[in-house]
Design an enzyme around this catalytic site. Structure first.
Site, PDB file in Angstrom:
ATOM      1  N   THR A 115      -8.203   5.983 -11.365  1.00  0.00           N
ATOM      2  CA  THR A 115      -7.893   6.040 -12.790  1.00  0.00           C
ATOM      3  C   THR A 115      -6.431   5.716 -13.051  1.00  0.00           C
ATOM      4  OG1 THR A 115      -7.700   7.572 -14.682  1.00  0.00           O
ATOM      5  CG2 THR A 115      -7.563   8.530 -12.500  1.00  0.00           C
ATOM      6  N   ASP A 116      -6.157   5.181 -14.231  1.00  0.00           N
ATOM      7  CA  ASP A 116      -4.762   4.939 -14.616  1.00  0.00           C
ATOM      8  C   ASP A 116      -3.975   6.228 -14.771  1.00  0.00           C
ATOM      9  OD1 ASP A 116      -5.928   5.850 -16.990  1.00  0.00           O
ATOM     10  OD2 ASP A 116      -5.299   4.140 -18.200  1.00  0.00           O
ATOM     11  N   GLU A 117      -4.670   7.353 -14.884  1.00  0.00           N
ATOM     12  CA  GLU A 117      -3.980   8.629 -15.112  1.00  0.00           C
ATOM     13  C   GLU A 117      -3.126   9.053 -13.923  1.00  0.00           C
ATOM     14  OE1 GLU A 117      -5.993  11.807 -17.099  1.00  0.00           O
ATOM     15  OE2 GLU A 117      -7.565  10.471 -17.842  1.00  0.00           O
TER      16      GLU A 117
ATOM     17  N   TYR B 147      -6.647  17.185 -12.828  1.00  0.00           N
ATOM     18  CA  TYR B 147      -7.581  16.074 -12.605  1.00  0.00           C
ATOM     19  C   TYR B 147      -6.876  14.865 -12.013  1.00  0.00           C
ATOM     20  CZ  TYR B 147      -9.849  11.673 -13.762  1.00  0.00           C
ATOM     21  OH  TYR B 147     -10.341  10.402 -13.711  1.00  0.00           O
TER      22      TYR B 147
ATOM     23  N   LYS C 116      -7.258  13.060  -8.279  1.00  0.00           N
ATOM     24  CA  LYS C 116      -7.577  11.650  -8.053  1.00  0.00           C
ATOM     25  C   LYS C 116      -6.466  10.969  -7.250  1.00  0.00           C
ATOM     26  CE  LYS C 116     -10.505   9.446  -9.185  1.00  0.00           C
ATOM     27  NZ  LYS C 116     -11.787   9.127  -8.487  1.00  0.00           N
TER      28      LYS C 116
END
Length: 280
Positions: free
Chosen positions: A121-123, A145, A149
């Site tokens: 994810t870009d997060e 979260y 990741k």
């Protein structure tokens, strides 16, 4: 090509399962069937001769080892993925996103699987006020979260560098489309608006996200699977940056509702202000 797709009953995973089958691949779908993993998401391909389902947890080493032999590649979608839930219970995210990923990696190494694709994810990059993140930028996750990741991503890179595992990582932006579990912004606000229920907007609603349609996201993952270079990270974005409040207003317009349904609530803890990917 025979694929082990983990989390294939989830939103993006199920779209990828359909894509892979349409490209002639065989698919073994391993899914724990948590609240967001719905067998109905793959009901239309459940009887396909190239499809098989395995009900298991990616953190279960024995179950994973039994599913891996004979597959050419593993595409790992399996993850706890909702930021709000990670704030309430971080440990479950670590178990799936970090430990589960490590279990998959070790199974891939032991069985001699040809390629491992980590769907991330870009997060993991954190927030960026201006510009856009490139794959070579450092990661700086903000939530339990995104940290989980990021932990999974680092395990993937470690297995590549230490053991020579052929692995790639994709980092996608906010994804929308059919079959998304209604806890994420677009499906939640659409269903709430249709039912005349208030739409809870965090803070001022000006957090900016890049949006990509689910099938486009899956095309990016497929490209990384089939053409990516081992050890590389690939950003997969849509180039559609919008503030959350703008998305909210569009949903209200499309559902024939007015702004009276918008309810601004306390901002999420550690809420990133803006995500942006350089997809060059």
């Amino acid at each position: 090509m025979k694929l082990l797709v983990t989390g294939g009953c989830g939103f993006i995973g199920s779209a990828f399962v359909r894509l892979a089958l349409s490209r002639g691949a065989e698919v073994v779908n391993l899914d724990k069937l948590t609240y967001a993993g719905n067998p109905a998401n793959v009901a239309d391909v459940a009887d396909d001769e190239g499809y098989r389902f395995v009900h298991a947890d990616i953190a279960d080493a024995e179950a994973v080892a039994a599913a891996v032999p004979g597959v050419d590649a593993i595409v790992n979608f399996a993850a706890e993925s909702h930021v709000d839930r990670s704030i309430l219970d971080p440990t479950e995210f670590i178990n799936t996103d970090v430990v589960g990923t490590a279990v998959l990696l070790e199974a891939a190494r032991t069985a001699g699987v040809g390629r491992f694709v980590q769907v991330s994810t870009d997060e993991v990059y954190g927030s960026i006020p201006h510009g856009a993140f490139r794959e070579t930028d450092p990661i700086s996750p903000s939530s339990p979260y995104s940290a989980s990741k990021a932990g999974g991503d680092l395990q993937v890179l470690a297995w590549h560098r230490t053991f020579g595992l052929d692995a790639v990582i994709t980092r996608g932006s906010n994804t929308f489309g059919p079959r998304q579990y209604p806890e994420k912004l677009i499906p939640l606000f659409v269903t709430n608006a249709l039912d005349g229920i208030q739409l809870p907007v965090y803070g001022d609603g000006m957090q900016i996200r890049d949006w990509i349609y689910v099938d486009d996201h899956c095309e990016g993952i497929w490209t990384a699977l089939t053409e990516g270079a081992a050890g590389e990270v690939y950003n997969v974005g849509g180039g559609n940056e919008e503030p959350n409040l703008a998305i909210t207003r569009r949903i209200l317009d499309l559902t024939g509702r007015d702004g009276s349904l918008v309810r601004h609530v306390a901002d999420r803890l550690g809420h990133d202000r803006r995500y942006a990917l350089d997809t060059t």
